[in-house]
Structure formats: C-alpha cells, structure tokens
Motif scaffolding. Structure first.
Motif, PDB file in Angstrom:
ATOM      1  N   MET A   1       0.821  -1.203   0.000  1.00  0.00           N
ATOM      2  CA  MET A   1       0.000   0.000   0.000  1.00  0.00           C
ATOM      3  C   MET A   1       0.863   1.266   0.000  1.00  0.00           C
ATOM      4  SD  MET A   1      -2.944  -1.715   2.288  1.00  0.00           S
ATOM      5  CE  MET A   1      -2.793  -0.591   3.602  1.00  0.00           C
ATOM      6  N   ASN A   2       1.992   1.174   0.663  1.00  0.00           N
ATOM      7  CA  ASN A   2       2.934   2.290   0.638  1.00  0.00           C
ATOM      8  C   ASN A   2       3.394   2.565  -0.791  1.00  0.00           C
ATOM      9  OD1 ASN A   2       4.846   4.228   1.653  1.00  0.00           O
ATOM     10  ND2 ASN A   2       6.431   2.690   1.312  1.00  0.00           N
ATOM     11  N   GLU A   3       3.720   1.483  -1.501  1.00  0.00           N
ATOM     12  CA  GLU A   3       4.151   1.646  -2.900  1.00  0.00           C
ATOM     13  C   GLU A   3       3.036   2.252  -3.744  1.00  0.00           C
ATOM     14  OE1 GLU A   3       5.758  -1.880  -4.724  1.00  0.00           O
ATOM     15  OE2 GLU A   3       6.854  -2.372  -2.890  1.00  0.00           O
ATOM     16  N   ILE A   4       1.808   1.806  -3.473  1.00  0.00           N
ATOM     17  CA  ILE A   4       0.671   2.339  -4.236  1.00  0.00           C
ATOM     18  C   ILE A   4       0.523   3.835  -3.993  1.00  0.00           C
ATOM     19  CG2 ILE A   4      -1.839   2.322  -4.455  1.00  0.00           C
ATOM     20  CD1 ILE A   4      -1.774  -0.679  -4.017  1.00  0.00           C
ATOM     21  N   ALA A   5       0.624   4.235  -2.730  1.00  0.00           N
ATOM     22  CA  ALA A   5       0.469   5.661  -2.411  1.00  0.00           C
ATOM     23  C   ALA A   5       1.527   6.486  -3.137  1.00  0.00           C
ATOM     24  CB  ALA A   5       0.571   5.874  -0.908  1.00  0.00           C
ATOM     25  N   ILE A   6       2.760   5.965  -3.157  1.00  0.00           N
ATOM     26  CA  ILE A   6       3.849   6.716  -3.805  1.00  0.00           C
ATOM     27  C   ILE A   6       3.647   6.786  -5.311  1.00  0.00           C
ATOM     28  CG2 ILE A   6       6.319   6.689  -4.303  1.00  0.00           C
ATOM     29  CD1 ILE A   6       6.680   5.472  -1.461  1.00  0.00           C
ATOM     30  N   LEU A   7       3.287   5.641  -5.904  1.00  0.00           N
ATOM     31  CA  LEU A   7       3.041   5.632  -7.343  1.00  0.00           C
ATOM     32  C   LEU A   7       1.863   6.552  -7.676  1.00  0.00           C
ATOM     33  CD1 LEU A   7       3.643   4.526 -10.155  1.00  0.00           C
ATOM     34  CD2 LEU A   7       2.093   2.623  -9.679  1.00  0.00           C
TER      35      LEU A   7
ATOM     36  N   ALA B   1      13.208   9.219  13.238  1.00  0.00           N
ATOM     37  CA  ALA B   1      11.761   9.213  13.423  1.00  0.00           C
ATOM     38  C   ALA B   1      11.136  10.446  12.776  1.00  0.00           C
ATOM     39  CB  ALA B   1      11.438   9.190  14.910  1.00  0.00           C
ATOM     40  N   ILE B   2       9.933  10.245  12.207  1.00  0.00           N
ATOM     41  CA  ILE B   2       9.247  11.349  11.551  1.00  0.00           C
ATOM     42  C   ILE B   2       8.853  12.395  12.589  1.00  0.00           C
ATOM     43  CG2 ILE B   2       7.222  12.002  10.200  1.00  0.00           C
ATOM     44  CD1 ILE B   2       7.223   9.042   9.201  1.00  0.00           C
ATOM     45  N   LEU B   3       9.237  13.634  12.345  1.00  0.00           N
ATOM     46  CA  LEU B   3       8.996  14.724  13.285  1.00  0.00           C
ATOM     47  C   LEU B   3       9.532  14.400  14.673  1.00  0.00           C
ATOM     48  CD1 LEU B   3       5.330  15.578  12.198  1.00  0.00           C
ATOM     49  CD2 LEU B   3       7.399  16.830  11.590  1.00  0.00           C
ATOM     50  N   GLY B   4      10.503  13.489  14.714  1.00  0.00           N
ATOM     51  CA  GLY B   4      11.101  13.112  15.993  1.00  0.00           C
ATOM     52  C   GLY B   4      10.228  12.194  16.836  1.00  0.00           C
ATOM     53  N   ARG B   5       9.112  11.735  16.314  1.00  0.00           N
ATOM     54  CA  ARG B   5       8.188  10.957  17.141  1.00  0.00           C
ATOM     55  C   ARG B   5       7.876   9.564  16.597  1.00  0.00           C
ATOM     56  NH1 ARG B   5       3.009  14.069  18.985  1.00  0.00           N
ATOM     57  NH2 ARG B   5       2.789  12.089  20.047  1.00  0.00           N
ATOM     58  N   PHE B   6       7.689   9.464  15.244  1.00  0.00           N
ATOM     59  CA  PHE B   6       7.224   8.189  14.705  1.00  0.00           C
ATOM     60  C   PHE B   6       8.365   7.453  14.007  1.00  0.00           C
ATOM     61  CE2 PHE B   6       3.819  11.368  14.482  1.00  0.00           C
ATOM     62  CZ  PHE B   6       2.920  10.809  15.380  1.00  0.00           C
ATOM     63  N   GLU B   7       8.827   6.373  14.618  1.00  0.00           N
ATOM     64  CA  GLU B   7       9.894   5.573  14.031  1.00  0.00           C
ATOM     65  C   GLU B   7       9.330   4.715  12.896  1.00  0.00           C
ATOM     66  OE1 GLU B   7      13.067   5.272  14.523  1.00  0.00           O
ATOM     67  OE2 GLU B   7      13.444   6.376  16.393  1.00  0.00           O
ATOM     68  N   PHE B   8      10.137   4.509  11.833  1.00  0.00           N
ATOM     69  CA  PHE B   8       9.750   3.547  10.802  1.00  0.00           C
ATOM     70  C   PHE B   8       9.823   2.140  11.386  1.00  0.00           C
ATOM     71  CE2 PHE B   8      10.997   7.070   7.967  1.00  0.00           C
ATOM     72  CZ  PHE B   8       9.859   7.114   7.195  1.00  0.00           C
TER      73      PHE B   8
ATOM     74  N   TYR C   1       3.440   3.574   5.467  1.00  0.00           N
ATOM     75  CA  TYR C   1       2.187   3.778   4.748  1.00  0.00           C
ATOM     76  C   TYR C   1       1.461   5.015   5.259  1.00  0.00           C
ATOM     77  CZ  TYR C   1      -2.523   3.113   2.973  1.00  0.00           C
ATOM     78  OH  TYR C   1      -3.740   3.320   2.365  1.00  0.00           O
ATOM     79  N   VAL C   2       1.371   5.140   6.578  1.00  0.00           N
ATOM     80  CA  VAL C   2       0.682   6.298   7.149  1.00  0.00           C
ATOM     81  C   VAL C   2       1.348   7.591   6.673  1.00  0.00           C
ATOM     82  CG1 VAL C   2       0.057   7.504   9.280  1.00  0.00           C
ATOM     83  CG2 VAL C   2      -0.045   5.011   9.187  1.00  0.00           C
ATOM     84  N   TYR C   3       2.673   7.582   6.691  1.00  0.00           N
ATOM     85  CA  TYR C   3       3.451   8.750   6.262  1.00  0.00           C
ATOM     86  C   TYR C   3       3.180   9.068   4.792  1.00  0.00           C
ATOM     87  CZ  TYR C   3       7.806  11.346   5.172  1.00  0.00           C
ATOM     88  OH  TYR C   3       8.730  12.264   4.749  1.00  0.00           O
ATOM     89  N   SER C   4       3.363   8.065   3.915  1.00  0.00           N
ATOM     90  CA  SER C   4       3.180   8.298   2.475  1.00  0.00           C
ATOM     91  C   SER C   4       1.755   8.710   2.160  1.00  0.00           C
ATOM     92  CB  SER C   4       3.525   7.036   1.680  1.00  0.00           C
ATOM     93  OG  SER C   4       4.872   6.719   1.834  1.00  0.00           O
ATOM     94  N   LEU C   5       0.809   8.048   2.800  1.00  0.00           N
ATOM     95  CA  LEU C   5      -0.592   8.360   2.523  1.00  0.00           C
ATOM     96  C   LEU C   5      -0.911   9.784   2.971  1.00  0.00           C
ATOM     97  CD1 LEU C   5      -3.324   7.375   1.499  1.00  0.00           C
ATOM     98  CD2 LEU C   5      -3.831   6.585   3.812  1.00  0.00           C
TER      99      LEU C   5
ATOM    100  N   GLY D   1       9.416  10.764  -5.061  1.00  0.00           N
ATOM    101  CA  GLY D   1      10.714  10.088  -5.044  1.00  0.00           C
ATOM    102  C   GLY D   1      11.313  10.055  -3.652  1.00  0.00           C
ATOM    103  N   ALA D   2      11.207  11.191  -2.941  1.00  0.00           N
ATOM    104  CA  ALA D   2      11.746  11.260  -1.591  1.00  0.00           C
ATOM    105  C   ALA D   2      11.041  10.258  -0.680  1.00  0.00           C
ATOM    106  CB  ALA D   2      11.595  12.680  -1.041  1.00  0.00           C
ATOM    107  N   LEU D   3       9.728  10.155  -0.835  1.00  0.00           N
ATOM    108  CA  LEU D   3       8.978   9.193  -0.023  1.00  0.00           C
ATOM    109  C   LEU D   3       9.501   7.782  -0.256  1.00  0.00           C
ATOM    110  CD1 LEU D   3       5.236  10.302  -0.333  1.00  0.00           C
ATOM    111  CD2 LEU D   3       6.724  10.490   1.657  1.00  0.00           C
ATOM    112  N   LEU D   4       9.767   7.460  -1.530  1.00  0.00           N
ATOM    113  CA  LEU D   4      10.246   6.109  -1.836  1.00  0.00           C
ATOM    114  C   LEU D   4      11.586   5.845  -1.147  1.00  0.00           C
ATOM    115  CD1 LEU D   4       9.610   3.558  -3.549  1.00  0.00           C
ATOM    116  CD2 LEU D   4      11.232   4.442  -5.210  1.00  0.00           C
ATOM    117  N   THR D   5      12.500   6.808  -1.258  1.00  0.00           N
ATOM    118  CA  THR D   5      13.806   6.632  -0.620  1.00  0.00           C
ATOM    119  C   THR D   5      13.670   6.463   0.891  1.00  0.00           C
ATOM    120  OG1 THR D   5      14.810   8.025  -2.299  1.00  0.00           O
ATOM    121  CG2 THR D   5      16.076   7.668  -0.295  1.00  0.00           C
ATOM    122  N   GLN D   6      12.890   7.353   1.490  1.00  0.00           N
ATOM    123  CA  GLN D   6      12.792   7.343   2.945  1.00  0.00           C
ATOM    124  C   GLN D   6      12.121   6.084   3.465  1.00  0.00           C
ATOM    125  OE1 GLN D   6      10.769  11.045   3.579  1.00  0.00           O
ATOM    126  NE2 GLN D   6      12.651  12.250   3.552  1.00  0.00           N
TER     127      GLN D   6
END
Lengths: 284, 340, 250
Positions: free
Chosen positions: B50-56, B164-171, B179-183, B241-246
């Motif tokens: 789903m993450n890939e779908i959101a990025i595409l 971590a995203i914004l210092g709070r949410f670790e991948f 997915y939450v991030y990309s979406l 592209g950045a989302l995919l890398t991250q």
C-alpha cells in the motif's frame, strides 16, 4: 584519429538506414512510431537465426532480413497502425511504447536475454590501410552498402512515380486523395519499406552493437534524434544528422569515455532548443 | 477544502453556485479517502504494498497535473522523481535525517530542476517536447550513473537511515509508519492540487490545453502558466521520489529509469487523466495487476504492460472502462471522471 | 482626435510573395469600419499583423496613438484590442460562463490566482453573467461549449472578445457558417455592440457590411484598392468590377 572518424561515419550511415523509415513515417503520416526499433531488432534476430541455425551465408541474410522486417511491418501496418493514424500524438506514443514492451518481452522469450553476436565471413574481417589510415573492412562495407541505400532512396523519392505520389501525399493527404493517389496503399508500402530498411540496418548492426532484447528501447532515442534533429522535410536532413550523431557518439566514447552518452543528449537538447523544427529543416 | 464553504456575505448568484458546485466535494471522494486511511487498520500485513501504491499514485498525480491539465506529453517525468529520491537519500545520509525536513528540501530541489527544464518545453511541437522530456531524464540518469562516488552508481546508495518522523514516529518493519506517512503526504498534496485545479489558474490551464491560440488572444500569457505548473508537477514528483527513498531506505538508478516514466503514463491511461483521481485509482489497479501478473509469469511483466497499453489505446480507454466499470460509473462521474 | 487604429505602409512578405503591401488604413474612434476584398486579397494576413500573430515586414501600427508594432499578442489585448475568429476558436470543454470568466479575470489581473475558487470572485462572475445575458447566452451559460448550437457558439466568439473590454474590436466574418434561422441573433448582437467600441469588420457578406458599416475599405491583392463611405464604395464601378461583380449574393 581518422580511423575513429571513419568508424563514426560508418556508424552514422548505419543509423541513417535504420532511421530512414521513421523519418518518412513521421514526415509523411505525422505518426509518432516509437516502435521503429522493434523492426530493426526483428531483422537482426532473423539474421542471427538464419546464420546459426540454418547456416545461411551472411550476405544472403541481408535481403532476407529486409524482407522479414518488411513483411512484419506490412502486417502490423494493415492490422494495427492503420487504426492509429487519426489519433492524438499521446495515443500514438502510448500505443507504440506498448508495442516496444511487447517486442522486448517476445524477444526475451524466443531468443533469451543474453546478447547475440554473429560471426562475420572472413572476407569482411580485418582491416586495410588506405593512405596511412587503418580502416576496418566491415566498416568500409557498411559505408558502401548504406551509401548506396541512401542514394537509392533519394533516387526513388526524386525520380519515380511512386516517389512523386509519396511526396504529394506528404504535402497534403486530402489533395493527394483527390488526385486519385491511393494514399492508403502508398502509406502501407512506405511503412513496409521503412520497416524493411530498419531490419536490414538491424542485421548490419548486430556485429557492431550486439543484439539483445533491450535493442528497441536503446535505439529509440537515437532514431528520434536522427529524425528530430534532421527534420522531416527531406532525407538529406536525417542523413546529415545521422552522420553527425554517429561521429559524435563514436568520437565521444573514444576520446572522453567518462562523459559517456552525455555529449549526445546535451547536443540534442541544444539543437532542439535553438531549432525546434530540426537543424537541417527548411524554415517554415 | 474539507470544511464547508464559509457563509458569503452576499447572496451567491446562480452562476457562482454552479461554479462552486463543480468544485465541491462529493461523497465518493470522502469514501475514497476514508477507505484509504481505514486500510491502515484493516489490512495490517499489506502495508508495504500500500505504501508503494500511495507513492506511485502521487507520482502519477504529478504527471496528471501536466498531462491532464496542461496537455504536455512527457516521456521523462522520472527525472524529477529521481532528483527527489537522490536528494532525500543524500540528505539522510549526510545529516538531515528527519524525514519531513528531507521531504521538503527534496521537493524544492526537484522543483528547481523542473523550473529550469520547463523553459525547454515551451517551444516546439508534441514531438520535440517528447524528445526534450526524454532527453532530460536520460541526462539525469547519465549524471547519476557517472557520479557513482556520490550516488553509488548501479549499486545504489546504501546506508540511508532516516530518523523518526517529526522526531516521534519511528519507521517499523511492517511498513505501517511508512504507509501512514506516504498516505498523509499524498493526501495533503492532493488537497493542494485539488484546490489549484479549481482556481482561476487551474481554469486557465484547461483553456491553454483546449485552445492555446485563443488563450493567448484573450490575454493569457501561456509560458508563465506552463512554467508554473511544470515546476509544481516536478515538486510533486520529487516528493514522491523522496517518499520512496525514505520508506525503503534505499535509492538506486532505477528511480530514473525510462520504465518509471512509462509506468506513470500507463497508470494514467488506466485511471484516466484530467480529474486528479485517475493517478490514484490507476495506481491501485496497476500495482494489483502487476502483483498478480508477475506472480503468474515472473519475467514477462513487461509484456503484459505493453499488452495493456496497446489494448487500452486501441479499443479506447473510455469504452473499455465503461464496460468494466459500468456498475461504478455513477461513482466515477461523481468524483469528476470523464463520462465514457 | 487620435484615430483608434492607424497603419502606415504596413506590409508582409513571405519570400518573394507580398501578402500585404503599403497598407495605410485609418479607423476613427467609434467607427463601424468594414474591410472587404475577394478571397486571397490578404485579409487574414492583415488581421494577423494587427493582432501580432505575425511580425510586419514593413510599416507601423498605432493603437489609440501608441505604436504597438512590436508589442506581443497579450500586450495588444491589454492595450484594448480584441478579435473574433472566422472559424470558431473556443474552449470546447469549458462552459460559456467559464470561458468568459477567464477573459474577465485575466483583464482584472486575478487570472493567475491559484488558491481561491473560480466561483468565489463575485466581481468576475457578475460581469460574466451580465455579458452573457446581453449576448443572448444567458440560458446556456452552464452547458459545455461544444454542445451549443453553432449560432450560439458564434455569439460566444463575440462575447469572449467583448469580455476583454476592447476599445477596438476586430470581427472576422462573424456570421460565417451560421444557419439561416440563427442568423438574426448574430446580426442583432453585432448591431447592438456598444457605441464606444470601435469595430473593424472583415466580411464577405455584403448584406451585413451594408447594414452595419459606415465606411468601407477594399483590399485587393494585398493593397488598399479603394476607401470611402458606404454609398460611394457601393457605387464605385471599379470596386464592382474586381469584387462585387464576382460575388453572387450582392
């Protein structure tokens, strides 16, 4: 140095023969056919199969490669391409990219993904020295064959009845139809002939650039450069563009290998920026 | 936006009401986004896909901005995806590990590249534009390839470890955060795009696409508008592209491949262009098809991709989709899809 | 008083072919001026020179006293020149309301706003509504343009040009191709154009020219052949010979 120049010219001639069909399709039918390289690949593979499986001599393979690709082109033109002439450029682009992908997969399935090479007959191998310049025999052969082809094409276009019908159809499709020129037939024959030339070019190039399923995609850009840089108003433009491209590519690879294909791309962009109608096109 | 239109001080006229209604949110749109977010909980083990779908989807959306709204056919949109992807990778590797910061900078860099490239697509015909977009992507590919001491060349860039995203949410390993991030990013960018295409600027783009000659004679300067939308599309592509890398913590030359540009085109052919949802819906269909067909014949996905393109174009997307999607036709119409 | 439009020695050559040469035309403020001429006389080239589609090979163009010979197309629109097309040049996928709003927003400088809705600018919408109603398009303003009857599309051509609030309006065969039952709408709308707008009518249809214009210029083989008030031109035997004589529907 001069040897490299000669290699470049030979390569350019080869590109011209392969791309000539595309120049006509684009100029004549205003049709963006990105799948032109697939017909070249078909000719190349036909040669490989004929030589390795059936032991047909190289020289005899060349006309057969031409006929094979021409027949393939004719079939595709009559069944598929003919439906796309009136469509938008976007549709034509998408359609022909689709064909490219299918051709790549088909070649992979039938011939395997590894690179195919052909064994040239001994009389085309080696090199000779002319006026102190070392020239590969096969390169010389290419220049002669492709030069004759270019000359022949020019004569066909300029001198024959078919040529004048073709040029009439280029200028104005509707008027040509009104004059009783069978535009559909002229298109089909031209398309088949262009595909055949691509096939012949594919056969000739197998030794120089190798043949693998990625061929149509790799050369798509080269062909497009020849046509857009050269302009589609005559065959002289694409010929000059092909020579320029061939020389620049070969020279670039020998002299500044670290830049790779960069030179070609940059040149193309520069030309398109300055002369969007093509470098050698007559101003409209 | 999501909130209802603020009450106007004066009575809205009928024409204004008509225009507002055209830009208003419809219930299938709410449904679409609610489902997309609900999938975070509903399909916990498909988050990576789903993450890939959101990025595409985001990438295709960015192509839709120039193709569907400005009528520019591009064969090299991957150039900006790649700039964003490499920028994000290098930023993360060399200090800027916070993803959102990296995302914004990557988007800006891709936008700068798009801005410069946009001057080359202003002149010429469809064909020259095709060549220029393709050429730009190839040049970027070649640069990334040659600068292997920075980009890792064909091996790819290793050691991309975002914090971590914004210092709070670790991948995490399940891809849930990803997915939450990309979406979320896709959603926010979609909102902005939706607002822009419904603005006077968006309307003028449609006019330029419909009839550039006339647009010029009523005083619209085409070039500035095209530069603006091309730059914006590049920002979007760069962020995808950045989302995919991250989220994959890796970047290689693949991000600049021709097939990536072609993927985005195919997604739009499947989903339809010019109504923003085409890229998103197309991305879902594309990824699901790719998953199924690659599972059947692993090596020949590219054949099916070609086959789908040829069939869709030959028969006409509208007619084909009308056949398949007849039960959903009212739904598509509600979110603004072209009538078959 | 400065003329609305003045060309001096205006010419355009394509290679050896002179499409326009030595055209010196003056259109007075508020005039109803018609430009006629047989097919191939160079009328289209002349319009393209006036509007800036083509750069002139010779001569100058003044709009309300200002030299606009080198000004871009959009610049000329901003200075008050608008045109219609002989063959509809509309936006087939947009509605008349959107079409006209575009031009109005562009004129008011709000056309590049990207963060507000099209429908939220009531100044633009109200003006668009008023203009469309005046041009007999009120009932159809929310239909897609390519679904409108041809006559209505011709009216939208004029409405779109009027949305630019021109001081000078170039009408290129406004009634061309309109079916007989819709013709009156178009003729009425042309006749009802505001008096402060100067109109240069390029036309083939003599009925329309004689009912509308107060001055006529005749263009033949790229050059001004005759000019004068309607009666004078109508009675000029030379004009009859080169032009009126060959035209059946006089």
């Amino acid at each position: 140095m001069l040897t490299i120049l000669f290699d470049g010219i030979a390569y350019g001639m080869l590109l011209f023969v392969m791309a000539a069909g595309l120049a006509v399709t684009l100029g004549l039918m205003n049709f963006v056919n990105l799948a032109h390289g697939a017909f070249a690949m078909a000719g190349g593979y036909a040669t490989v199969v004929l030589m390795t499986r059936f032991g047909v001599p190289f020289l005899a393979c060349l006309p057969l490669a031409f006929l094979f690709s021409a027949a393939l082109g004719l079939v595709f033109e009559r069944t598929l391409y003919v439906r796309m002439y009136e469509r938008s450029h976007l549709d034509q682009v998408l359609f022909s990219i689709g064909l490219v992908f299918m051709a790549i997969a088909a070649a992979d399935y039938l011939m395997g993904s590894s690179q195919q090479n052909i064994q040239l007959p001994s009389y085309l191998q080696g090199r000779i020295t002319v006026a102190g310049v070392g020239i590969g025999v096969y390169r010389l052969f290419l220049v002669v064959i492709c030069g004759l082809m270019a000359l022949g094409l020019q004569l066909i276009l300029a001198r024959t009845r078919f040529g004048s019908q073709l040029r009439a159809a280029v200028d104005d499709r509707r008027v040509a139809r009104g004059l009783g020129i069978p535009v559909g037939t002229v298109f089909a024959i031209t398309f088949a002939f262009g595909s055949g030339l691509a096939g012949l070019g594919g056969a000739l190039s197998a030794e120089i650039v190798g043949l693998d399923p990625g061929f149509p995609l790799k050369f798509m850009l080269y062909f497009l450069i020849v046509v857009t840089v050269g302009g589609t108003s005559s065959l002289t433009g694409p010929l000059l563009a092909a020579l320029l491209l061939g020389v620049a590519d070969v020279m670039g690879k020998y002299l500044v290998p670290q830049l790779g294909a960069f030179i070609i791309y940059a040149m193309m962009l520069a030309v398109l920026m300055i002369r969007p109608q093509g470098l050698f096109a007559r101003g409209r | 936006m999501l909130t209802s239109v603020p009450p106007e001080t004066r009575e809205t006229s009928a024409p204004a009401a008509f225009l507002n209604a055209k830009a208003a949110w419809r219930w299938p749109e709410y449904l679409f986004w609610l489902s997309a977010f609900a999938l975070i909980l509903l399909l916990p083990n498909r988050h990576l896909l789903m993450n890939e779908i959101a990025i595409l989807g985001l990438f295709a959306l960015s192509l839709d901005l120039i193709l569907g709204y400005a009528g520019i056919v591009s064969l090299g949109h991957a150039a900006f995806f790649g700039v964003g992807a490499y920028a994000a990778g290098l930023l993360t590797k060399y200090g800027v590990t916070e993803p959102v910061t990296g995302l914004l900078i990557s988007g800006a860099l891709a936008g700068a590249a798009g801005f410069l490239a946009s001057f080359m697509i202003l002149r010429g015909t469809d064909l020259t534009r095709l060549m220029v977009t393709l050429g730009v992507a190839l040049i970027f590919h070649e640069i990334a390839n040659r600068l292997d001491w920075i980009t890792g060349g064909t091996d790819g860039l290793l050691g991309v470890a975002p914090s971590a995203i914004l210092g709070r949410f670790e991948f995490d390993f399940t891809g849930r955060t990803a997915y939450v991030y990309s979406l979320s990013v896709t959603f926010l960018l979609f909102l902005a795009a939706r607002r822009i295409v419904n603005s006077p600027f968006g309307l003028s783009l449609k006019a330029l696409k419909d009839n550039r000659l006339r647009a010029a004679t009523i005083g619209i300067a085409p070039n500035r508008r095209l530069i603006a939308i091309y730059t914006l599309a590049a920002v979007y592509a760069g962020m995808a592209g950045a989302l995919l890398t991250q989220t994959t913590q890796f970047v290689s030359l693949e991000v600049l491949d021709f097939s990536r540009s072609a993927d985005a085109l195919l997604v739009l052919v499947i989903g339809g262009s010019g109504y923003l949802y085409g890229g998103l819906i197309g991305a879902i269909a594309f990824k699901l098809m790719k998953d199924t067909l690659s599972a059947m014949t692993p090596a020949y996905w590219i054949f099916w991709m070609g086959f789908i393109l040829v069939i869709l174009v030959l028969i006409g997307r509208d007619r084909l989709v009308a056949g398949i999607a007849r039960p959903f036709a009212p739904l598509l119409r509600l979110i603004g899809g072209r009538r078959p | 008083m400065t003329p609305a439009l003045q060309t001096d020695g205006l010419g355009k050559s394509f290679g050896a072919f002179k499409a326009n040469s030595e055209i010196s035309l003056t259109v007075a403020q508020g005039a109803r001026h018609a430009l006629i001429g047989p097919n191939g006389a160079g009328k289209t080239t002349f319009i393209n020179l006036l509007t800036g589609v083509l750069p002139p090979s010779a001569g100058t163009i003044h709009l309300n006293g200002e030299d606009i010979s080198r000004v871009s197309q959009q610049g000329r629109v901003r200075r008050g020149m608008a045109r219609t097309y002989q063959i509809n040049q509309l936006f087939p996928d947009l509605t008349p309301l959107e079409t006209v709003s575009l031009a109005i927003a562009e004129r008011q400088g709000t056309g590049a706003r990207f963060w507000s809705r099209v429908g939220s600018d009531s100044a633009v919408i109200d003006e668009a509504e008023a203009l469309l109603t005046r041009m007999q398009l009120g009932a159809m303003m929310t239909r897609r343009t390519n679904t409108l009857p041809y006559g209505k599309q011709r009216l939208l051509e004029i409405a779109l040009a009027m949305a630019c609030k021109p001081k000078l309006l170039l009408l290129d065969e406004p009634a061309a191709g309109v079916p007989e039952d819709e013709r009156h709408d178009v003729l009425d709308s042309v006749a009802a154009l505001p008096e402060n707008v100067t109109v240069l009518l390029i036309e083939h249809d003599m009925e329309l020219v004689f009912s509308f214009a107060d001055r006529i210029s005749v263009l033949v083989q790229g050059m001004l052949f005759a000019e004068g008030p309607v009666d004078e031109i109508a009675g000029d035997p030379r004009v009859k010979a080169v032009y009126l004589g060959e035209d059946a529907h006089v």
